[in-house]
Design a protein around this motif. Structure first.
Motif, mmCIF file in Angstrom:
data_model
loop_
_atom_site.group_PDB
_atom_site.id
_atom_site.type_symbol
_atom_site.label_atom_id
_atom_site.label_comp_id
_atom_site.label_asym_id
_atom_site.label_seq_id
_atom_site.Cartn_x
_atom_site.Cartn_y
_atom_site.Cartn_z
ATOM 1 N N PHE A 420 1.288 -1.341 0.051
ATOM 2 C CA PHE A 420 -0.316 -0.155 0.046
ATOM 3 C C PHE A 420 0.809 0.941 -0.643
ATOM 4 O O PHE A 420 0.277 2.115 -0.722
ATOM 5 C CB PHE A 420 -0.881 -0.016 1.051
ATOM 6 N N LEU A 421 1.759 1.160 0.824
ATOM 7 C CA LEU A 421 3.515 2.589 0.241
ATOM 8 C C LEU A 421 3.305 2.393 -0.972
ATOM 9 O O LEU A 421 3.587 3.776 -1.196
ATOM 10 C CB LEU A 421 4.124 2.413 1.770
ATOM 11 N N TYR A 424 0.907 3.796 -3.088
ATOM 12 C CA TYR A 424 -0.846 4.604 -3.186
ATOM 13 C C TYR A 424 -0.722 6.295 -3.771
ATOM 14 O O TYR A 424 -1.222 6.951 -4.045
ATOM 15 C CB TYR A 424 -0.502 5.583 -1.681
ATOM 16 N N GLU A 425 1.152 6.573 -3.857
ATOM 17 C CA GLU A 425 0.979 7.959 -5.033
ATOM 18 C C GLU A 425 0.729 7.709 -6.888
ATOM 19 O O GLU A 425 0.347 9.131 -7.150
ATOM 20 C CB GLU A 425 2.515 8.410 -4.783
ATOM 21 N N THR A 428 -4.184 6.268 -6.284
ATOM 22 C CA THR A 428 -4.254 6.484 -4.739
ATOM 23 C C THR A 428 -6.152 6.204 -5.308
ATOM 24 O O THR A 428 -6.013 5.268 -4.196
ATOM 25 C CB THR A 428 -4.870 8.192 -4.611
ATOM 26 N N THR A 431 -5.138 2.474 -4.074
ATOM 27 C CA THR A 431 -5.497 2.330 -2.950
ATOM 28 C C THR A 431 -6.486 1.807 -1.732
ATOM 29 O O THR A 431 -6.433 1.260 -1.197
ATOM 30 C CB THR A 431 -4.532 2.806 -2.150
ATOM 31 N N VAL A 432 -7.553 3.357 -2.286
ATOM 32 C CA VAL A 432 -8.231 3.241 -1.090
ATOM 33 C C VAL A 432 -9.682 1.787 -1.079
ATOM 34 O O VAL A 432 -10.103 1.833 -0.135
ATOM 35 C CB VAL A 432 -9.193 4.778 -1.742
#
Lengths: 510, 491
Positions: A420-421, A424-425, A428, A431-432
């Motif tokens: 997830f890290l 994320y960028e 996004t 990821t959510v």
């Protein structure tokens, strides 16, 4: 140098020595066959640990000290070429560990013991071949040969519907590999500007960005077309939605040890294929398709989790949870960042241990109950109140479940957090939504646990015995692994860091 | 001139040996047949093997020699045809052994089978060396007429007679069509020599080419029929099923090898040069035919109940694979075809051998007869499984290598679509090959009765034939070198 140069050969061929040994043991001496297989896998495990100990974690890419290269077919420049890097090493160790455990868990197999153990060891060798091969042709041979023992292992020793499952598994994966074969041979000829070869290392690096293929007059970029061919081949193995339909059948019908190998090792061959072949050879196409891969990964996570939630058969539930968890690996791969990729490789290893635990535990329960219903088709409870009946079993089950769920402090958490890290960028939204998948995962596992272990004791559960010494014994290494790597993952992370970094920096150029 | 002619005819010895063998066999049969029935068989088989053996020795010796043309250029002996002949001679030898074991041929017909099989072999050998339209036609007819007899060898079995009749009718029509095409080609070019036609073809103007085009297609009908490619495949399953099993095995090998060899030669000789409209049409036709043949063969094989019929359809699809390689028009294509032929022969023989013995036991060869073979005869079941996996193209078996070579040859020419069709067909074929493996291994046996045919000798023989299937899958370098050296000689 000289001491290590044949290490890969030994690991690869040790199980074959085991098979040959089994052939000489009379059919009736079942005990001897089991012990021999166990000794063989333990030796292989020790050899793998030696490999791990001698591995230089600072070197990115293939380690010269271990590589083996012998010419095989000179017309096509095919070599018997083995090597190991930080991505393949964890897989090799995982395979060795799980196989030794599988042999122990197969102690109760009564049907055609000789053939069973011989096929199991044969399977082990082919899996090593996939993880070690640096020649695409060799890789393909091992990738395919693996289907044969698997077909028989599911088809002969599996559950009621085993034939259907075995055939579906075989055909489905064969279909994927054939596309891969066409892509592979095409690649060989396109690589011919300098020197035609199947050498994975020579092919990788993004040489094929300018090639164009003409099909019915349309010019299609070579890299993109054949990335898709390779993608389908690997995706079926992972399995990525919508190519996952073989997996629940194969898992449910396969005997326990085979489910363990299937979930623990074979699914990883698919993602390993991405890391070793598809991404390095077609970096541009990989980046181009990374959005699609991420979305497919997300579908896997959510869809797999929802499917798992709907299951009344506990083995099917875990099978679908594998689909969901492999989705996380796909997400990590699609991220193409250092954290994401590291997370993906770590998740490959961690999922291997945690899901192996789950399948082993279900197998242990099945041996006592001869069914796997959480809720039977007639609506009555299949299990209930196991916690009071089988305390040791329940505790180990809790560890496995929480590891699989990704509870902090256990191995699943770290890899999922890294993934997830990493994504994320770039993604996004994904990821959510992906995090919701974790939540659903927790929900179905806890529900399952509640229904099976708490509540009123179902009458027939009272007769079950708790785990015996052998069963506890082979669960220990896995328990240790999921707890230890949950707290201290660096023994694995260190090994793969350099190699993953190299791949990420290649991908970053596009 | 006369001297070189004499020197060259030395290369024609294998065919001559087979002709003399045939004559000898007839004489043995004539000399002994009036006495007690079957008393001649020992001599007969022995003599046939002797002939085949000497012929084989000559062929192997000739493999490394320079190519020559004979009979004023109408026959060409090159390493390509020699290798094809080696496959045919070996195939015939194995089939004769099978025919001796099989109960599907009546005892008193066995000598006839041997004699006619040798005759068909001569036709096949001639066909694979043909360098002239007339020789090609004679080769095909020698092969065919004797095959018609073979198909109806079970005289009082209606299905066998029907097979023979069907074969004759279809064969006659297609031969007629081909002859019409050939005469048309002769009319346009004024020659029947391959090499002369080859030189004339590029000089033709568009109009003449347009006239010549249909004649080439008509010409293709005859060859297409012999290798049973779509749409001329209709006869194959019926003839294969109606004929006695050793005959079916024989049909799956010798006429097929000869047909594929001549197709490759014709394609390479006529169209190997600069691309012309004719060449593109021919290659286009071949590609479509190959794709259709593979697909139709495979799809039809799925629904079969009889293993023999399944293998018949699968042999259609294998022909399709080889036709696909013929589109390459280069040495790589010829090499891959030769390798395919060699492995295909071993696989076919093993498969048919096992089917034959099972059929002799139970009276039919339905899939269920194979149930539980693994428990009863593990060695045989393993051999059958190996062959089935190999036919489907799984590594590390020779069938995979053969397919890989053909894929490589096609992909080198960038025929991606054809390659994908070929690959997908492998998946389809795996389904029905797997069915046999599944029944043998997963299902319990119907009965514990022994199958007499699986005696020690036969088991050893079948297992030995299985060895090349496995070994050539891993160590194929030498064979591919030999096949690579087997160039098609054009003069």
């Amino acid at each position: 140098m000289s001491g290590t140069s044949n290490l890969l050969n030994w690991i690869l061929w040790m199980p074959i020595i085991g098979v040959l040994g089994i052939l000489f043991i009379p059919r009736t001496k079942e005990g001897a066959i089991r012990v021999w297989s166990l000794i063989n896998t333990v030796i292989t495990l020790v050899l793998s640990l030696v490999l791990y100990a001698k591995f230089d974690t600072t070197v990115p890419g293939m380690q010269q000290a271990f590589s083996v290269k012998i010419p095989w077919i000179s017309q096509f420049n095919i070599n018997y070429y083995l090597g190991v890097d930080g991505i393949s090493l964890p897989m090799i160790v995982l395979t060795s560990l799980l196989l030794a455990i599988c042999i122990l868990s197969s102690w109760t197999i009564k049907k055609q013991v000789k053939a069973y153990f011989a096929l199991l060891l044969f399977l082990q060798s082919t899996v090593y071949g996939v993880f070690m091969a640096l020649d695409f042709f060799l890789f393909y041979v091992y990738w395919e040969v693996m289907l044969i023992p698997m077909f028989f292992l599911i088809g002969v020793w599996g559950g009621e519907n085993r034939e259907y499952a075995a055939v579906k598994f075989f055909l489905y994966t064969f279909f994927g590999s054939i596309l891969m074969l066409v892509g592979m041979v095409a690649l060989y000829f396109v690589s011919g500007q300098t020197e035609s070869s199947f050498d994975i290392l020579a092919l990788s690096g993004g040489h094929f960005t300018k090639e164009v293929v003409e099909i019915f007059g349309m010019a299609i970029p070579f890299a993109k077309l054949f990335f898709v061919a390779l993608f389908i081949g690997f995706a079926i193995k992972v399995p990525v939605f919508p190519f996952h339909t073989w997996l629940p059948h194969a898992h449910v019908q396969a005997p326990t040890a085979i489910s363990v190998i299937l979930a623990g090792v074979l699914l990883k061959m698919g993602t390993y294929g991405f890391l070793r072949i598809a991404f390095p050879i077609f970096p541009e196409a990989s980046v181009y398709f990374s959005d699609a891969i991420a979305w497919l990964g997300l579908i896997n996570v959510i869809y797999g989790a929802f499917c798992a939630m709907a299951q009344t058969d506990v083995k099917k539930l875990v099978a679908y949870s594998s689909v969901s968890h492999m989705g996380f690996v796909m997400l990590g791969l699609a991220a193409m960042t250092v954290q994401g990729m590291n997370g993906a490789v770590l998740q490959m290893f961690n999922h291997g241990t945690s899901t192996a635990m789950m399948f082993l535990l279900i197998g242990i329960l099945y041996e006592r109950s001869h069914h796997r219903w959480i809720v039977r088709p007639d609506g009555s409870k299949g299990f209930g109140g196991l916690y009071t009946q089988l305390p040791v079993y329940s505790i180990i089950f809790i560890i496995a479940m929480f590891a699989s769920m990704g509870l902090p402090g256990l191995s699943g958490f770290i890899s999922e957090a890294l993934i997830f890290l990493g994504i994320y960028e770039r993604f996004t939204t994904i990821t959510v939504i992906g995090v919701v998948g974790l939540l659903i995962g927790a929900a179905y596992l806890l529900w399952m646990f509640k229904r099976m272990f708490f509540g009123e004791v179902v009458e027939e559960c009272k007769s079950y015995t708790d785990m015996n010494a052998r069963e506890v014994f082979y669960m220990i290494p896995l328990c240790v692994a999921v707890i230890f790597f949950g707290i201290f993952p660096s023994p694995i992370l260190n090994v793969m860091k350099a190699s993953v970094g190299k791949l990420v920096s290649l991908l970053a150029q596009y | 001139m006369a001297l070189t002619y004499l020197a060259n005819i030395g290369r024609y010895v294998p065919e001559l040996i087979m002709c003399f063998t045939m004559v000898g066999l007839i004489m043995i049969e004539a000399a002994y047949s009036d006495k007690e029935k079957g008393s001649s068989k020992g001599y007969l088989f022995g003599f046939a093997y002797m002939g085949l053996f000497f012929s084989l020795v000559y062929l192997v010796q000739g493999l490394s020699k320079d190519p020559v043309t004979l009979f004023t250029g109408s026959v060409v002996i090159d390493s390509f045809s020699t290798l094809a002949k080696i496959v045919m001679v070996l195939g015939t030898a194995f089939v004769i052994y099978l025919s001796r074991q099989s109960k599907d041929i009546y005892e008193d017909m066995k000598s006839e089978f041997v004699i006619i099989a040798v005759g068909v072999l001569v036709g096949g050998m001639l066909l694979s060396s043909a360098n002239n339209m007339l020789i090609l036609y004679i080769g095909i007819e020698t092969l065919s007429i004797l095959s018609y007899v073979l198909a109806s060898l079970k005289k009082n079995d209606t299905r066998s007679s029907e097979a023979g009749l069907k074969y004759v009718l279809y064969g006659g029509v297609s031969a007629g069509i081909m002859l019409f095409g050939i005469s048309h080609i002769f009319g346009m070019t004024g020659t029947i020599q391959f090499t002369e036609i080859m030189q004339i073809l590029p000089t033709l103007d568009a109009q003449k080419m347009a006239i010549l085009l249909p004649s080439f297609l008509l010409f293709f009908v005859g060859i297409g029929y012999k290798i049973s490619c779509v749409p001329f495949h209709m006869w194959t399953p019926d003839v294969y099923e109606g004929s006695p099993l050793p005959v079916t095995t024989f049909f799956a090998i010798v006429p097929k090898v000869a047909g594929i060899a001549v197709l490759t030669r014709v394609t390479m000789v006529f169209f190997g040069g600069e691309p012309t409209a004719l060449q593109m049409t021919w290659v286009g036709t071949l590609s479509v035919v190959a794709a259709l043949t593979m697909t139709v063969g495979n799809v039809s094989a799925i629904g079969q109940r009889s293993v023999k019929r399944m293998l018949a359809y699968s042999s259609i699809s294998h022909a399709g694979v080889m036709i696909a390689a013929a589109t390459v028009l280069k040495q790589t294509g010829a090499t891959s075809i030769l390798f395919y032929l060699i492995t295909y022969m071993f696989m076919t023989i093993v498969a048919f051998f096992i089917v034959s013995i099972v059929q002799d036991k139970y009276g039919n060869d339905h899939f269920e007869r194979f149930n539980g073979l693994m428990n009863k005869y593990p060695v045989m079941a393993i051999c059958m499984a190996i062959v089935m996996f190999s036919l489907a193209g799984l590594p590390p078996l020779s069938g995979f290598v053969a397919k890989f070579n053909i894929l490589a040859a096609i992909l080198k020419e960038k025929y991606y679509v054809l390659a994908v069709i070929l690959g997908l067909n492998s998946v389809v074929s795996l389904y029905y090959y797997l069915k046999i493996v599944r029944l043998m291994v997963f299902k319990p046996a119907e009965s514990d009765e022994k199958i007499e045919g699986f005696g020690f000798v036969n088991q050893t023989f079948i297992a030995a034939l299985c060895v090349p299937v496995v070994v050539l899958g891993v160590f194929w370098e030498k064979i591919i070198l030999i096949a690579d050296g087997a160039k098609i000689f054009i003069k």
